[in-house]
Design an enzyme around this catalytic site. Structure first.
Site, PDB file in Angstrom:
ATOM      1  N   ARG A 171      37.936  46.681  37.430  1.00  0.00           N
ATOM      2  CA  ARG A 171      38.792  46.011  38.402  1.00  0.00           C
ATOM      3  C   ARG A 171      37.938  44.813  38.786  1.00  0.00           C
ATOM      4  O   ARG A 171      37.856  44.278  39.877  1.00  0.00           O
ATOM      5  CB  ARG A 171      39.329  46.618  39.745  1.00  0.00           C
ATOM      6  CG  ARG A 171      40.070  47.529  39.439  1.00  0.00           C
ATOM      7  CD  ARG A 171      41.413  47.415  38.779  1.00  0.00           C
ATOM      8  NE  ARG A 171      42.190  48.487  38.409  1.00  0.00           N
ATOM      9  CZ  ARG A 171      42.110  49.160  37.270  1.00  0.00           C
ATOM     10  NH1 ARG A 171      41.604  48.863  36.189  1.00  0.00           N
ATOM     11  NH2 ARG A 171      43.114  50.339  37.023  1.00  0.00           N
ATOM     12  N   SER A 206      47.977  49.425  43.865  1.00  0.00           N
ATOM     13  CA  SER A 206      46.804  50.052  44.421  1.00  0.00           C
ATOM     14  C   SER A 206      46.306  49.216  45.561  1.00  0.00           C
ATOM     15  O   SER A 206      45.903  48.010  45.116  1.00  0.00           O
ATOM     16  CB  SER A 206      45.929  50.621  43.430  1.00  0.00           C
ATOM     17  OG  SER A 206      46.504  51.310  42.637  1.00  0.00           O
ATOM     18  N   GLU A 247      41.576  46.259  46.353  1.00  0.00           N
ATOM     19  CA  GLU A 247      41.578  45.654  45.132  1.00  0.00           C
ATOM     20  C   GLU A 247      42.546  44.076  44.956  1.00  0.00           C
ATOM     21  O   GLU A 247      42.263  43.289  44.420  1.00  0.00           O
ATOM     22  CB  GLU A 247      42.455  46.741  44.341  1.00  0.00           C
ATOM     23  CG  GLU A 247      42.731  46.339  42.969  1.00  0.00           C
ATOM     24  CD  GLU A 247      43.465  47.425  42.076  1.00  0.00           C
ATOM     25  OE1 GLU A 247      43.244  48.595  42.229  1.00  0.00           O
ATOM     26  OE2 GLU A 247      44.317  46.905  41.235  1.00  0.00           O
TER      27      GLU A 247
HETATM   28  C1  LIG Z   1      53.672  48.091  41.296  1.00  0.00           C
HETATM   29  C2  LIG Z   1      52.399  47.598  41.048  1.00  0.00           C
HETATM   30  C3  LIG Z   1      51.801  48.264  40.203  1.00  0.00           C
HETATM   31  C4  LIG Z   1      50.216  47.744  39.750  1.00  0.00           C
HETATM   32  N1  LIG Z   1      49.746  48.506  38.731  1.00  0.00           N
HETATM   33  C5  LIG Z   1      48.505  48.070  38.528  1.00  0.00           C
HETATM   34  C6  LIG Z   1      47.605  48.819  37.554  1.00  0.00           C
HETATM   35  O1  LIG Z   1      48.219  50.052  37.040  1.00  0.00           O
HETATM   36  N2  LIG Z   1      46.599  48.506  37.091  1.00  0.00           N
HETATM   37  C7  LIG Z   1      46.004  47.269  37.561  1.00  0.00           C
HETATM   38  O2  LIG Z   1      44.820  46.838  36.862  1.00  0.00           O
HETATM   39  N3  LIG Z   1      46.866  46.566  38.278  1.00  0.00           N
HETATM   40  C8  LIG Z   1      48.000  46.931  38.929  1.00  0.00           C
HETATM   41  N4  LIG Z   1      48.802  46.021  39.634  1.00  0.00           N
HETATM   42  C9  LIG Z   1      48.100  44.754  40.204  1.00  0.00           C
HETATM   43  C10 LIG Z   1      48.693  43.460  39.325  1.00  0.00           C
HETATM   44  O3  LIG Z   1      49.697  43.927  38.695  1.00  0.00           O
HETATM   45  C11 LIG Z   1      47.684  43.055  38.475  1.00  0.00           C
HETATM   46  O4  LIG Z   1      46.397  42.664  39.098  1.00  0.00           O
HETATM   47  C12 LIG Z   1      48.135  41.643  37.556  1.00  0.00           C
HETATM   48  O5  LIG Z   1      47.371  41.272  36.764  1.00  0.00           O
HETATM   49  C13 LIG Z   1      48.300  40.622  38.735  1.00  0.00           C
HETATM   50  O6  LIG Z   1      48.718  39.411  37.820  1.00  0.00           O
HETATM   51  P1  LIG Z   1      49.696  38.230  38.598  1.00  0.00           P
HETATM   52  O7  LIG Z   1      49.953  37.308  37.621  1.00  0.00           O
HETATM   53  O8  LIG Z   1      50.816  38.961  39.443  1.00  0.00           O
HETATM   54  O9  LIG Z   1      48.660  37.495  39.763  1.00  0.00           O
HETATM   55  P2  LIG Z   1      48.529  37.015  41.318  1.00  0.00           P
HETATM   56  O10 LIG Z   1      48.797  37.974  42.166  1.00  0.00           O
HETATM   57  O11 LIG Z   1      49.498  35.913  40.762  1.00  0.00           O
HETATM   58  O12 LIG Z   1      47.012  36.356  41.164  1.00  0.00           O
HETATM   59  C14 LIG Z   1      45.982  37.336  41.364  1.00  0.00           C
HETATM   60  C15 LIG Z   1      44.760  36.498  41.498  1.00  0.00           C
HETATM   61  O13 LIG Z   1      44.405  36.017  40.478  1.00  0.00           O
HETATM   62  C16 LIG Z   1      44.367  34.424  40.687  1.00  0.00           C
HETATM   63  N5  LIG Z   1      45.186  33.877  39.393  1.00  0.00           N
HETATM   64  C17 LIG Z   1      46.276  34.073  39.039  1.00  0.00           C
HETATM   65  N6  LIG Z   1      46.616  33.334  37.834  1.00  0.00           N
HETATM   66  C18 LIG Z   1      45.338  32.855  37.627  1.00  0.00           C
HETATM   67  C19 LIG Z   1      45.091  32.072  36.475  1.00  0.00           C
HETATM   68  N7  LIG Z   1      45.927  31.733  35.392  1.00  0.00           N
HETATM   69  N8  LIG Z   1      43.542  31.576  36.008  1.00  0.00           N
HETATM   70  C20 LIG Z   1      42.808  31.817  37.374  1.00  0.00           C
HETATM   71  N9  LIG Z   1      43.230  32.738  38.414  1.00  0.00           N
HETATM   72  C21 LIG Z   1      44.440  33.254  38.380  1.00  0.00           C
HETATM   73  C22 LIG Z   1      45.197  34.200  41.806  1.00  0.00           C
HETATM   74  O14 LIG Z   1      44.618  33.020  42.636  1.00  0.00           O
HETATM   75  C23 LIG Z   1      45.004  35.581  42.629  1.00  0.00           C
HETATM   76  O15 LIG Z   1      43.561  35.451  43.297  1.00  0.00           O
HETATM   77  C24 LIG Z   1      49.827  46.594  40.290  1.00  0.00           C
HETATM   78  C25 LIG Z   1      50.723  45.903  40.910  1.00  0.00           C
HETATM   79  C26 LIG Z   1      52.000  46.228  41.468  1.00  0.00           C
HETATM   80  C27 LIG Z   1      52.822  45.518  42.529  1.00  0.00           C
END
Ligand SMILES: Cc1cc2nc3c(=O)[nH]c(=O)nc-3n(C[C@H](O)[C@H](O)[C@H](O)COP(=O)(O)OP(=O)(O)OC[C@H]3O[C@@H](n4cnc5c(N)ncnc54)[C@H](O)[C@@H]3O)c2cc1C
Length: 337
Positions: free
Chosen positions: A162, A237, A333
């Protein structure tokens, strides 16, 4: 490019926290992104993807850049492999469905993780025995100070559990605009040994699974275990699984011989944070609208109108209780703002 002012971010974060963004840029091209970056030079920015890995504890005064770049492109291919590039704003799960539809293997164990493709490298997302780094080829990112495009190789991203360079030395310095993946077109490396995948395949009498079968098994398992953010606000998580050294592990095991663990190396042991939280008595606990999920203690939830601060206060309560009971510190996380 669409620019909005004083809009609620409730629909833009899976915790469903109602905070306001003073200025919200909806960015759909790299040219728009570069323009905003040059205009906002020296200003701190807030980068938003799918909002599934963040806890918003206050209104966002910084300009919010919603990265919504779309497009999928084949870069090169042989009979065996393909390099495929997806823009940062593509939905992660929909991209996997696209790959499975075309019989490109490698990502199927990470089906149904919420969020966008461009965010996947930030924390090296992973699930069911596979991490992004296993299929990651490269990513393109814009330097927020110079607006120049830089291509990062797998090695340069310094992926860990992570973790990546984008959460450390380069935090806040680059915006990822696309990610390229190296996937298989035949002789797929199927990984069925993690979690309940094999059981789910057996239950459906599948003895020679395809990548689609694995994806469907993962989807079914996830749907049975994790709350759907569309129905119950959460960010997956909330804490990372702590990793402890051999000395710490020996002491821990003497005290808690029944504790589950995963041996990473001869000297590093990963302890499931969900188990620690459950043992500390928090599973299913609710304080107002902030709570710990009843089936999965690692997931904090918003029952409706919790504020980000209330969720954060609960997270700190959980953390302190785990330290008190086990002497182990668990770290979030989720990105907290
Ligand atoms: C129900 C659920 C289950 C999940 N299961 C998992 C799992 O099994 N494994 C896992 O690893 N994660 C899991 N996650 C966490 C999440 O889905 C991941 O971390 C995902 O990659 C986040 O993507 P996002 O686009 O929503 O990020 P955001 O929440 O929009 O952003 C996360 C971070 O990245 C930054 N960011 C966003 N886009 C960019 C970009 N293009 N360039 C630079 N920085 C950026 C943001 O500023 C922030 O700091 C889960 C979440 C939920 C809600």
């Amino acid at each position: 490019m669409q620019i909005s002012h004083n809009i609620s971010l409730k629909q833009h974060n899976t915790f469903g926290i109602d905070v306001t963004a003073e200025t919200f840029y909806h960015i759909t091209t790299v040219a728009q992104l570069k323009k905003v970056l040059s205009e906002q030079k020296n200003n701190a920015l807030f980068i938003l993807g799918g909002g599934s890995n963040m806890l918003l504890t206050q209104d966002i005064k910084k300009p919010v850049l919603h990265i919504d770049l779309k497009g999928i492109e084949v870069i090169s291919e042989t009979d065996d492999n393909i390099i495929i590039k997806a823009s940062a704003g593509e939905n992660w799960h929909q991209f996997i469905i696209h790959c499975i539809h075309n019989n490109y293997g490698g990502l199927e164990n990470m089906s149904l993780i919420p969020g966008n493709v461009g965010t996947a490298p930030i924390q090296n997302i992973g699930a069911y025995g596979v991490e992004l780094k296993d299929c990651f080829y490269s990513c393109e990112a814009i330097d927020v100070n110079t607006q120049e495009t830089h291509t990062f190789t797998n090695k340069e991203c310094e992926f860990g559990y992570r973790n990546s360079i984008f959460k450390n030395q380069l935090k806040g310095q680059f915006i990822i605009t696309s990610v390229s993946f190296s996937l298989t077109k035949r002789n797929h490396k199927l990984r069925t040994g993690y979690g309940a995948i094999q059981e789910a395949l057996n239950a459906n009498n599948i003895s020679t699974p395809t990548i689609k079968d694995i994806s469907e098994a993962v989807i079914a398992i996830r749907q049975s275990k994790l709350p759907d953010p569309n129905k119950l606000g959460n960010s997956g998580s909330f804490f990372k699984n702590p990793i402890i050294d051999l000395d710490g592990f020996r002491t821990f095991q003497q005290q808690f011989p029944e504790a589950p663990f995963y041996k990473i190396t001869e000297t590093q042991f990963k302890i499931p944070a969900g188990w620690l939280i459950e043992q500390a008595g928090f599973k299913g606990k609710r304080y107002g609208d902030a709570g710990v999920h009843k089936n999965q203690a690692l997931v904090l939830v918003n029952y409706g109108n919790a504020t980000g601060q209330e969720i954060w206060d609960l997270a700190m309560k959980v953390k302190e209780a785990v330290i008190k009971k086990f002497g182990i510190t668990i770290a979030p996380e989720v990105n907290v703002f």
